[in-house]
Structures are given as structure tokens and as C-alpha cells.
Design a protein around this motif. Structure first.
Motif, short mmCIF file in Angstrom:
data_model
loop_
_atom_site.label_atom_id
_atom_site.label_comp_id
_atom_site.label_asym_id
_atom_site.label_seq_id
_atom_site.Cartn_x
_atom_site.Cartn_y
_atom_site.Cartn_z
N TYR A 269 0.83 -1.20 0.00
CA TYR A 269 0.00 0.00 0.00
C TYR A 269 0.87 1.25 0.00
CZ TYR A 269 -3.66 -3.29 1.38
OH TYR A 269 -4.53 -4.35 1.42
N ILE A 270 0.36 2.28 -0.66
CA ILE A 270 0.95 3.62 -0.58
C ILE A 270 0.07 4.43 0.36
CG2 ILE A 270 1.53 5.73 -1.81
CD1 ILE A 270 1.93 4.11 -4.31
N PRO A 271 0.59 4.86 1.52
CA PRO A 271 -0.24 5.64 2.45
C PRO A 271 -0.21 7.13 2.10
CG PRO A 271 1.86 5.13 3.47
CD PRO A 271 1.89 4.51 2.10
N LEU A 272 -1.36 7.70 1.80
CA LEU A 272 -1.48 9.13 1.56
C LEU A 272 -2.20 9.75 2.74
CD1 LEU A 272 -2.49 9.25 -2.23
CD2 LEU A 272 -0.22 9.55 -1.23
N LYS A 342 7.01 11.74 -9.37
CA LYS A 342 8.17 10.97 -8.91
C LYS A 342 7.73 9.65 -8.28
CE LYS A 342 12.35 11.40 -6.08
NZ LYS A 342 12.14 10.15 -5.34
N MET A 343 6.64 9.69 -7.52
CA MET A 343 6.12 8.46 -6.91
C MET A 343 5.75 7.45 -7.99
SD MET A 343 3.77 10.19 -3.92
CE MET A 343 2.99 8.64 -3.50
N GLY A 352 6.08 -2.08 -9.72
CA GLY A 352 4.78 -2.01 -9.07
C GLY A 352 3.78 -1.24 -9.90
N PHE A 353 2.52 -1.47 -9.63
CA PHE A 353 1.45 -0.77 -10.35
C PHE A 353 0.18 -0.80 -9.51
CE2 PHE A 353 1.30 -5.20 -11.50
CZ PHE A 353 -0.06 -5.52 -11.48
N ILE A 354 -0.66 0.19 -9.71
CA ILE A 354 -1.97 0.22 -9.09
C ILE A 354 -2.91 -0.63 -9.94
CG2 ILE A 354 -3.91 1.69 -8.41
CD1 ILE A 354 -1.95 3.97 -8.04
N PRO A 355 -3.58 -1.62 -9.36
CA PRO A 355 -4.45 -2.49 -10.15
C PRO A 355 -5.47 -1.70 -10.98
CG PRO A 355 -4.20 -3.37 -7.94
CD PRO A 355 -3.54 -2.03 -7.94
N GLY A 356 -5.48 -1.99 -12.28
CA GLY A 356 -6.40 -1.33 -13.18
C GLY A 356 -5.91 -0.02 -13.75
N ARG A 358 -2.61 2.01 -15.65
CA ARG A 358 -1.36 1.81 -16.36
C ARG A 358 -0.22 2.53 -15.64
NH1 ARG A 358 -1.97 3.23 -22.56
NH2 ARG A 358 0.22 2.54 -22.42
N PRO A 359 0.96 1.93 -15.58
CA PRO A 359 2.11 2.60 -14.93
C PRO A 359 2.50 3.88 -15.68
CG PRO A 359 2.52 0.25 -15.23
CD PRO A 359 1.28 0.56 -16.01
N GLY A 360 3.18 4.77 -14.95
CA GLY A 360 3.64 6.00 -15.57
C GLY A 360 2.67 7.15 -15.40
N HIS A 361 2.33 7.81 -16.50
CA HIS A 361 1.52 9.02 -16.47
C HIS A 361 0.14 8.77 -15.87
CE1 HIS A 361 -1.21 12.11 -18.23
NE2 HIS A 361 -0.18 12.91 -17.90
N ASP A 362 -0.52 7.67 -16.23
CA ASP A 362 -1.85 7.38 -15.70
C ASP A 362 -1.81 7.16 -14.18
OD1 ASP A 362 -2.77 7.57 -18.24
OD2 ASP A 362 -3.05 5.42 -18.57
N THR A 363 -0.74 6.52 -13.70
CA THR A 363 -0.60 6.33 -12.25
C THR A 363 -0.42 7.66 -11.53
OG1 THR A 363 0.38 4.13 -12.55
CG2 THR A 363 0.81 5.25 -10.46
N ALA A 364 0.39 8.56 -12.12
CA ALA A 364 0.59 9.88 -11.51
C ALA A 364 -0.73 10.65 -11.44
CB ALA A 364 1.63 10.67 -12.31
#
Length: 447
Positions: A269-272, A342-343, A352-356, A358-364
Motif C-alpha cells: 500500500y501507498i499511504p497518503l 516521482k512516486m 509495481g502498479f496500481i491495479p487497473g 497503467r504505470p507512468g503518467h496514468d498512475t501519476a
């Protein structure tokens, strides 16, 4: 109670932790002792005008952070605040200055250089704030407050006072760094917290006297009710400081070459944080709210009345504008301190990736969207806590005691206390003891 005492005994058994705690308490005691020493040439019994000036507003906040040293014309009058200001400036400049951005990426060596820059900037800020503080004293204190052989107009008085104020700030900075390196940690924050706590006994005593004196409203029952409400506010502050939104992260399957087998992807998990900006929005907003008071002193006619209405820290106009500024600065400070791009890049490089997503720009973009949504309720909660002291005053609570019902002081105390408990818990768990939050018997080592 028995388990709590047993946990304290477990803390005392760990020699390294015991030495760190004793060193921290000793250095904090030195800091409080130094805060009681007035500048040479000043009569400490004739500082009423300075105490009244430091009763509210930005100067009241500074006086609270220094444990009353500001209003006592102490050699620690500026306290650790120039260092805090320098740290904020360096952090904000790190967004626009390429050299500071490079230092932030250089690891430990970059951190050391950044710390050195912050130290020199602290001295520079002290060179500005020190003369301003001395000029202010000369303007508002009576001539009898200065002894005959140290007239305020002499160059020696100005020079000696300036040197002592700078030495006090540098010494406070050194104490904070020693607590961080050799003590329990969070040295600068602990010095601020101990300064705030130092005013607690006198503030509560004034409130108790006002309620129990003949003709006082409420008596002991009102005091008990205020204490209950105060504990509820502390609980709300703890929830604000500790609340996080956990973002599920999945890591891809990996093959361990040596054993020729697959390792299934793990879910983390990433805690925000709900309040990622901490107390900084309140500090920024408090600095801005100092402007209406200065404007009211210079303006005339209707403009003076408007400025005066926004200069009253217990007034409706002041607190509405104060709350709005806190919400705005919460978004601003969160945006510059939480690098979602950066995260996302770090997450992509580590597989790593958030389910559903796409890594990179969509994740940001996903992280930024979630952060924006949780910042809104967090900023509202922070604004409510910030204006609670003004609300408490409307119910007949003394101004000094009302400051502990919210605002910067309470959030700093709660945040630093939680961080310190976590530091102690790490030592207890590493030594196979139950943590301070979950007391119990000594754990058995599995070794």
C-alpha cells in the motif's frame, strides 16, 4: 496502570534508549533554562507592553513557540523560529532552483549540503529579525525598562543584544540537532513542543482562577466540562494527524534465478495522509493575517474600520478569511511537497502498479486525483481546528487557555508526541518488548 508501569520499566531496561531519553530531557531542560535569561541592560519586571503585544496574532504564535521567551526579552527570544523559516525557504526554493533539486537527489551528501545551506540562511534571517526585535522593544517599552548604563540608543547595547540573540538562535539550533542525532529524534520539533507545553500550567491556572473566583462563571463543573471538551479536541487532532488513505499496489511476479522458482507478486500500500501539509497551512495563513492589522494602523476612515475588523483574531471576518486561507494553502503545500510524478516513476521502476491503472503518467494522475479529493476534507478539518480557539473565547474561556483548544500549538503537540511514541516503540519492538501503545508482558525472542 500496572501494565503501563511495566512498560516504563522495560524502557528503562534498554540502555541505549534510556541514555537517549535522559540526554533528550537534559538538553530540553538546558533550553528552558536559557529561555529565562533576559538580555543584559533590560529590567525584566517592566515588560508589560511587550507581553501585551505578544498576546495574539503572529507575535502570539512566535511567543508560544518560544515558551514565552519572546515576551520576556530573553536571549532566546527568537528561539528556533529563524531555523524553521530557513527550512521552509529552502524547501520552497527546492522547487525552482536546479541546484537544490540536484541536492535533493544526491542522497546523504546532498542532505548534508542542504543542512549547511539552511544553517547559513538561519544566521541571515536572524540578522534581519534581531534588529527588528530590538527596534520594537525600543519603541514600545518605557525608558525605565532599560538600566542607566545601557541606554537603548547606544551602539554597544545594540551590538551586544544582536550578538546574544544570534547566539541564542544558533545554540537552539545546535540543541535541536544534538537531540536528533544523539537523542530520541525530532529535536527541532521537541524544542517547539516543550516551549508550548511550558505555558500550559500558567494558562490553566489562570482559567481555574477565573472560574473559581468569587463571581466566576461555572466554577469547578465548568472546568471539568472544559477538560472533557479539550480531550475530545485532542482525540480529533490525533485522528487528523494519523488518518491515511491506503492505495493498493501490486508488484509483478519475479523469478529468483538462483533457485529457479517464481516469486508471486505481493500486494502493498501507498499511504497518503489526510493532512499531508501538517501545520504549515496555518503558519502561512497566520503570516498573511498579520497584514490587515498593519493596514489598519496606516489606513484612515472606512478602510481603517475594515482593516480593524479583519485584525481581530476573535472576530468573524478574521476567522472566515483565516479558514479560507488555510484551505488554499493546504492544497498549495500538498502540491509542492507530494511529488506524485516521482512516486509514479519510482513505482514503475520497482515493478509495481496500481491495479487497473497503467504505470507512468496514468498512475501519476490517479495519485494526484486521490490526493486532491482527500486534501479537501483534511483542509476543512484543519481549518476547523485552527478557528476553535476563537470559538472557545466566545464561550468565556481565557485567551491563553483557549489557544490549547486547537490551532498550531495543539496540532504540533499531537504530531510530535505521536512521532516520539513511534520512535520509542521501534526500540521496544527491536528489543522484543511490547510497544508503548500496546502494553503487555515481555516478548519471548524467537532466536
Amino acid at each position: 496502570m500496572k501494565n503501563f508501569i511495566e512498560t516504563l520499566q522495560n524502557i528503562w531496561k534498554i540502555e541505549e534508549l534510556r541514555n537517549k531519553i535522559l540526554l533528550t530531557l537534559g538538553l530540553m531542560a538546558v533550553y528552558r533554562f536559557m529561555a529565562q535569561i533576559p538580555l543584559p541592560g533590560i529590567d525584566p519586571t517592566q515588560l508589560t507592553a511587550l507581553e501585551n503585544q505578544a498576546g495574539d496574532g503572529l507575535l502570539g504564535l512566535l511567543n508560544a513557540f518560544t515558551g514565552g521567551a519572546f515576551s520576556r526579552a530573553s536571549i532566546m527570544a527568537l528561539g528556533i523560529m529563524p531555523y524553521i523559516s530557513a527550512s521552509i525557504v529552502v524547501q520552497l526554493m527546492g522547487i525552482a532552483v536546479p541546484y537544490l533539486q540536484k541536492l535533493q537527489k544526491d542522497g546523504e551528501s546532498g542532505r548534508k549540503k542542504t543542512t549547511q545551506i539552511t544553517r547559513w540562511l538561519t544566521i541571515g534571517i536572524t540578522l534581519v529579525q534581531g534588529p527588528a526585535y530590538i527596534t520594537n522593544m525600543a519603541a514600545i517599552l518605557p525608558e525605565s525598562a532599560f538600566v542607566s548604563d545601557a541606554v537603548i540608543g547606544t551602539g554597544f547595547f545594540w551590538f551586544s543584544s544582536m550578538v546574544l540573540l544570534m547566539a541564542g538562535t544558533v545554540f537552539a539550533m545546535w540543541l535541536g540537532e544534538r537531540i536528533t542525532d544523539k537523542g530520541i529524534g525530532n529535536g527541532i520539533s521537541l524544542l517547539i513542543m516543550i516551549g508550548i507545553i511550558a505555558r500550559f500550567p500558567s494558562s490553566f491556572a489562570q482559567e481555574l482562577a477565573s472560574k473559581t473566583a468569587s463571581g466566576g462563571a461555572g466554577g469547578i463543573m465548568m472546568i471539568l466540562l472544559e477538560i472533557v471538551v479539550w480531550f475530545l479536541v485532542i482525540l480529533a487532532s490525533v485522528l487528523l494527524v494519523t488518518a491515511v488513505r491506503r492505495i493498493s499496489v501490486q508488484y509483478a511476479r519475479r523469478t529468483v534465478v538462483g533457485n529457479v522458482k517464481d516469486v508471486e507478486g505481493t500486494r502493498q500500500y501507498i499511504p497518503l495522509k489526510l493532512n499531508s501539509a501538517g501545520v504549515m497551512p496555518i503558519i502561512f495563513a497566520q503570516a498573511i493575517m498579520f497584514i490587515p492589522g498593519a493596514f489598519a494602523q496606516k489606513a484612515e476612515g472606512s478602510f481603517q474600520e475594515i482593516g480593524a475588523s479583519f485584525a481581530n483574531m476573535n472576530g468573524l471576518g478574521y476567522n472566515v478569511l483565516f479558514a479560507v486561507l488555510i484551505i488554499v494553502f493546504s492544497y498549495f503545500y500538498t502540491a509542492i511537497t507530494i511529488p506524485t510524478n516521482k512516486m509514479a516513476d519510482d513505482l514503475k521502476r520497482s515493478g509495481g502498479f496500481i491495479p487497473g491503472i497503467r504505470p507512468g503518467h496514468d498512475t501519476a494522475e490517479r495519485l494526484d486525483s486521490i490526493l486532491s479529493r482527500i486534501t479537501f476534507p483534511g483542509s476543512l478539518f484543519l481549518a476547523l481546528l485552527a478557528v476553535l480557539p476563537a470559538i472557545a473565547v466566545q464561550f468565556g474561556i481565557q485567551q491563553n487557555w483557549a489557544l490549547f483548544y486547537g490551532g498550531t500549538s495543539l496540532i504540533i503537540m499531537v504530531g510530535v508526541a505521536i512521532d516520539t511514541i513511534q520512535q520509542i516503540n521501534s526500540y521496544l519492538l527491536n528489543s522484543h518488548y511490547d510497544s508503548l501503545m500496546k502494553v503487555g508482558n515481555k516478548r519471548k525472542s524467537s532466536l
